[in-house]
Design a protein around this motif. Structure first.
Motif, PDB file in Angstrom:
ATOM      1  N   ASP A  75       0.573  -1.504   0.118  1.00 58.62           N
ATOM      2  CA  ASP A  75       0.019  -0.197   0.483  1.00 58.62           C
ATOM      3  C   ASP A  75       0.811   1.080   0.145  1.00 58.62           C
ATOM      4  O   ASP A  75       1.636   1.681   0.880  1.00 58.62           O
ATOM      5  CB  ASP A  75      -0.847   0.092   1.440  1.00 58.62           C
ATOM      6  N   SER A  77      -0.505   4.556  -0.714  1.00 55.07           N
ATOM      7  CA  SER A  77      -1.415   5.122  -0.857  1.00 55.07           C
ATOM      8  C   SER A  77      -0.536   6.397   0.373  1.00 55.07           C
ATOM      9  O   SER A  77      -0.031   7.398   0.050  1.00 55.07           O
ATOM     10  CB  SER A  77      -1.822   5.029   0.054  1.00 55.07           C
ATOM     11  N   ALA A  81       2.449  11.771  -3.512  1.00 57.02           N
ATOM     12  CA  ALA A  81       2.051  11.228  -5.390  1.00 57.02           C
ATOM     13  C   ALA A  81       3.363  11.474  -5.567  1.00 57.02           C
ATOM     14  O   ALA A  81       3.836  10.858  -6.964  1.00 57.02           O
ATOM     15  CB  ALA A  81       0.368  11.812  -5.704  1.00 57.02           C
ATOM     16  N   GLY A 121      -8.220   3.919  -2.992  1.00 55.43           N
ATOM     17  CA  GLY A 121      -7.993   3.842  -2.037  1.00 55.43           C
ATOM     18  C   GLY A 121      -7.222   3.587  -1.224  1.00 55.43           C
ATOM     19  O   GLY A 121      -7.399   1.754  -0.893  1.00 55.43           O
ATOM     20  N   GLY A 122      -6.551   3.448  -0.459  1.00 55.38           N
ATOM     21  CA  GLY A 122      -5.845   3.472   0.857  1.00 55.38           C
ATOM     22  C   GLY A 122      -5.323   2.931   1.475  1.00 55.38           C
ATOM     23  O   GLY A 122      -7.199   3.292   1.835  1.00 55.38           O
ATOM     24  N   ASN A 155      -2.055   3.540  -6.062  1.00 51.31           N
ATOM     25  CA  ASN A 155      -2.001   3.565  -4.680  1.00 51.31           C
ATOM     26  C   ASN A 155      -1.477   2.591  -4.060  1.00 51.31           C
ATOM     27  O   ASN A 155      -1.066   1.601  -3.777  1.00 51.31           O
ATOM     28  CB  ASN A 155      -3.247   3.871  -4.144  1.00 51.31           C
ATOM     29  N   TRP A 156      -1.808   1.273  -5.027  1.00 56.58           N
ATOM     30  CA  TRP A 156      -1.101   0.172  -4.944  1.00 56.58           C
ATOM     31  C   TRP A 156      -0.290  -0.529  -5.633  1.00 56.58           C
ATOM     32  O   TRP A 156      -0.288  -0.413  -7.163  1.00 56.58           O
ATOM     33  CB  TRP A 156      -2.873  -0.873  -4.331  1.00 56.58           C
ATOM     34  N   THR A 500      -3.386  14.919  -7.052  1.00 58.39           N
ATOM     35  CA  THR A 500      -4.494  13.796  -7.038  1.00 58.39           C
ATOM     36  C   THR A 500      -6.386  14.242  -6.907  1.00 58.39           C
ATOM     37  O   THR A 500      -6.860  13.154  -7.400  1.00 58.39           O
ATOM     38  CB  THR A 500      -4.693  12.291  -5.936  1.00 58.39           C
ATOM     39  N   THR A 513     -11.520  13.282  -7.796  1.00 60.22           N
ATOM     40  CA  THR A 513     -10.162  11.688  -7.372  1.00 60.22           C
ATOM     41  C   THR A 513     -10.153  12.796  -8.991  1.00 60.22           C
ATOM     42  O   THR A 513     -10.442  10.849  -9.832  1.00 60.22           O
ATOM     43  CB  THR A 513     -10.828  11.136  -6.506  1.00 60.22           C
ATOM     44  N   GLN A 515      -7.952   9.105 -10.927  1.00 59.65           N
ATOM     45  CA  GLN A 515      -7.803   7.676 -10.749  1.00 59.65           C
ATOM     46  C   GLN A 515      -7.444   7.375 -12.138  1.00 59.65           C
ATOM     47  O   GLN A 515      -7.660   7.791 -13.602  1.00 59.65           O
ATOM     48  CB  GLN A 515      -9.453   7.499 -11.377  1.00 59.65           C
TER      49      GLN A 515
END
Length: 739
Positions: A75, A77, A81, A121-122, A155-156, A500, A513, A515
């Motif tokens: 993870d 997140s 960024a 999302g984290g 994020n992953w 982001t 957000t 993506q």
């Protein structure tokens, strides 16, 4: 986990031959910092035998191990960024060798695997779906691999292994997995080719490996390193043909190595066989030139001293030949003098040839790190600053943002970034740094309206040298925007330029957000905008109650399409097929603009434009649904542009309650490719005049004043009888301040 070092052929001890070491240094240009960003982040595994945390802790003696199919997931997140866009993904399995020969065993080595990423999302457990595969490898037979990829919008990250190379009781996948920040460059990666001395000494194991030694001296650096030591190998072996691929070994390995530095530490086995120095230097020169042609930097060290009589007899001549290579090839970086060191420390050799584990191997790594810190990382003590940036300009983009642009600096090694300083007022002199940038543009947001700001910029390089300041540029932010028009429920100028998320200018708080690859561009209709890749990227605006509309609506945006999608290219939508859609579409043939609403969950009514949408062209497009009048209209560049109507316009529309509002796609994968700017969403039907006002006004900007200047009088009017029933008129055109 222990390294299996393959030993060289040994001989009896013999007398020591002294050798005068070379003392002069040569420097290569320094790499950019490439720190590890995955250290200690939340780690998760499937089918684990050893814990996931063994894959990303600071101890390379611990590893992750899992039974295929298995995965190791991080993870990221919590990582900024900006530091997890372009990355280098590195995995290592020091239990296996770089080249496993017939009769040797593999140990838990990944063979078939993918590198995947998710924009979810984290926090919490890894997502169960929505993964995007970035890298696919099948048939791997190496003990480590490096992959450069882009995690922007994700994020992953995970490594999923489906098959391995193994042996009895070693049929799992075992590895360390590092993610490096490579947004500046991915060149701080090292390939250590050698014999069993390299295999033993250049592992990742403790007490401190090569990367950790560099990191201890330069905390912002953490090089990726691959151990390609192969027992019994001589200088001609890498130039042979790999029977499994039909390619030369060395060329094959250069092709899969994305880094910049290639160490060639061979020659000890040549010395054991009394090979002529010219034979050794010829092979080393061939490999060095191949590395240079591939854009790499070759490093060649002297072979180590040994008490073996054969090495004492042949080693000095081989090392003299290596020194001649250094002298005659400035692009070859001299490596460590292992001969002098082990001649002075013979007790650090376990068998006359191999360094003792820990004391000898750690000394070997430290010699290498110290030499490269002097010859590569500090680049011959780079003391020259970059030139000053020139042509700094400042432009007010809105009431809260000023955009900066300048001409790049130059540097003898390379510019790594720019420091941006600001002060407030037209005559201020007390500047303070507000940001750094790696490009020659910057958007300064969050400013006060109707306020003058002054700016200056200077460049920096990897050695920390700072350039002189640029010229000073100033700009005054625009006046505060008027209150949002009535009925505006969401509006996005995409003026942030980075990050982001994007803010809702309507005041309703519908933060968007970004993506899966939606990225910022400075080439919007009004300043910055968002670019969409046509396959994964979009902006999620959520599903708030005031976005769940069933009555009249207006949608508008500036769009710049760069490719024709296979089906609809959604501009903004709340739809899973039913619901409302605002898009480009091939429904009537060539791509036109379209707006669709649903009378019910199973139907959709659509209006198409007459304008055929061209690529690489800006269009202002608006769709208007008037529930009371039961009309559905399309406007292109401010003018009514109604084409075909499919279906009956209802008195109310169906709300796809389970779907979020999205920019750049709708549910089911109908993506837009190109740039979108100035998105507005109303809960009422706008008039043509209001649409034209929005077209000419950035989101958050001030509408143009009413046009009170009439056109000029037409002149030269003539009338000509063309028949008994017709008179033709002609005149000279009027002019107007607007059109």
């Amino acid at each position: 986990m222990k390294v299996r070092a393959t030993t060289l052929l040994l001989a009896t001890l013999a007398s020591v031959v002294a050798l005068t070491p070379r003392t002069e240094l040569r420097a290569a240009s320094a790499p950019a910092p490439m720190p590890v960003i995955s250290r200690g982040v939340p780690a998760f595994a499937t089918n684990a035998v050893y814990p996931a945390s063994g894959g990303n802790d600071a101890d390379y003696d611990t590893v992750f191990r899992g039974t295929p199919p298995t995965s190791l997931t991080y993870d990221l997140s919590g990582v900024p960024a900006a530091n997890r866009g372009r990355v280098l993904v590195a995995w290592y399995n020091d239990a296996s060798g770089w080249l496993t020969k017939p009769g040797e065993s593999f140990y838990n080595e990944p063979r078939d695997y993918t590198i995947d990423a998710s924009p979810a999302g984290g926090g919490g457990n890894p997502p169960g779906q929505g993964w995007v595969t970035l890298v696919t490898v099948t048939g791997n037979v190496r003990n480590s691999r490096l992959h450069v990829t882009d995690l922007t919008g994700f994020n992953w990250v995970r490594m999923s292994v489906t098959a391995i190379n193994g042996s009895f009781q070693n049929m799992d996948a075992g590895f360390n997995l590092d993610i490096h920040d490579a947004h500046l460059a991915s060149d701080d990666a090292w390939f250590f080719l050698g014999d069993s001395i390299t295999l033993l000494s250049m592992t990742h194991h403790e007490p401190s490996n090569y990367a950790q030694q560099v990191n201890a001296a330069l905390p912002s650096f953490f090089p990726a390193q691959q151990n390609a030591g192969i027992g019994f190998w001589k200088t001609d072996d890498p130039l042979q043909i790999d029977p499994t691929t039909g390619q030369q070994y060395f060329a094959e390995w250069l092709a899969i190595f994305p880094g910049r530095f290639v160490s060639i530490a061979l020659g000890t086995n040549d010395a054991l066989g009394n090979a002529p120095p010219s034979f050794v230097s010829g092979n080393l020169s061939t490999m060095a030139q191949q590395a240079i042609s591939a854009g790499k930097v070759p490093i060649i060290p002297l072979i180590p001293w040994s008490c073996d009589s054969r090495i004492q007899a042949s080693g000095p001549g081989i090392n003299d030949a290596i020194r001649a290579l250094w002298a005659n090839n400035p692009q070859i970086v001299p490596g460590p003098d292992f001969w002098s060191y082990f001649q002075a420390h013979p007790t650090q050799l376990s068998d006359c040839i191999h360094p003792t584990v820990n004391e000898g191997t750690d000394a070997y790594r430290k010699l290498y790190a110290d030499k490269m810190l002097a010859n590569v990382y500090q680049g011959a003590a780079d003391a020259l600053p970059p030139t000053a940036p020139t042509g700094l300009g400042a432009t007010a983009a809105s009431s809260s943002r000023i955009d900066l642009a300048w001409t790049a600096s130059t540097d003898n090694v390379g510019v790594t970034g720019y420091q941006i300083e600001r002060c407030a007022s037209a005559t201020c002199t007390s500047f303070a740094q507000i940001a750094t940038a790696t490009t020659t543009t910057y958007g300064d947001s969050g400013l006060a309206a109707s306020t003058t700001y002054r700016y200056r910029v200077r460049a920096s390089d990897a050695a920390g040298n700072l350039s002189p300041y640029s010229n000073i540029a100033s700009a005054t932010t625009q006046a505060p925007p008027p209150p949002p028009p009535g009925g505006l429920v969401a509006a996005y100028g995409f003026s942030e330029g980075s990050g982001t998320t994007t803010q809702d200018a309507s005041g309703k708080g519908h933060t968007g957000t970004l993506q899966a690859g939606a990225s910022w561009t400075a080439s919007g209709k009004y300043g910055s905008a968002l670019s969409f890749n046509g396959s994964t990227s979009y902006v999620d605006l959520g599903n708030a109650s005031d976005l769940q509309l069933t009555g009249s609506m207006t949608w508008s945006a500036w769009i710049f399409a760069t490719s024709n999608p296979p089906d609809d290219g959604q501009i903004i939508a709340k739809s899973n097929g039913a619901g409302w859609q605002f898009k480009t579409t091939p429904d009537t043939g060539a791509h036109t603009f379209g707006v669709g609403i649903s009378p019910s969950a199973g139907t959709i009514t659509q209006r198409y434009s007459t304008t055929v949408r061209a690529l690489n062209t800006w269009y202002h497009v608006a769709g208007v649904y008037d529930a009371t009048a039961q009309t559905l209209n399309v406007y292109v560049n401010g003018l009514l542009d109604n084409g075909a109507l499919s279906g009956v316009v209802p008195a109310s529309q169906y709300n796809a309650a389970g779907e979020n509002v999205t920019v750049g796609r709708r549910a089911g994968g109908f993506y837009f490719q190109g740039t979108i700017d100035e998105v507005r969403l109303y809960n009422r039907a706008l008039s043509a005049a209001e649409i034209q006002s929005d077209m000419n006004t950035p989101v958050g900007g001030t509408p143009p004043p009413p046009d009170t200047t009439p056109p000029t009088t037409p002149s030269g009017l003539t009338a000509t009888a063309s028949s008994s029933s017709r008179i033709d008129l002609a005149w000279t055109a009027s002019t107007d301040n607007v059109g």
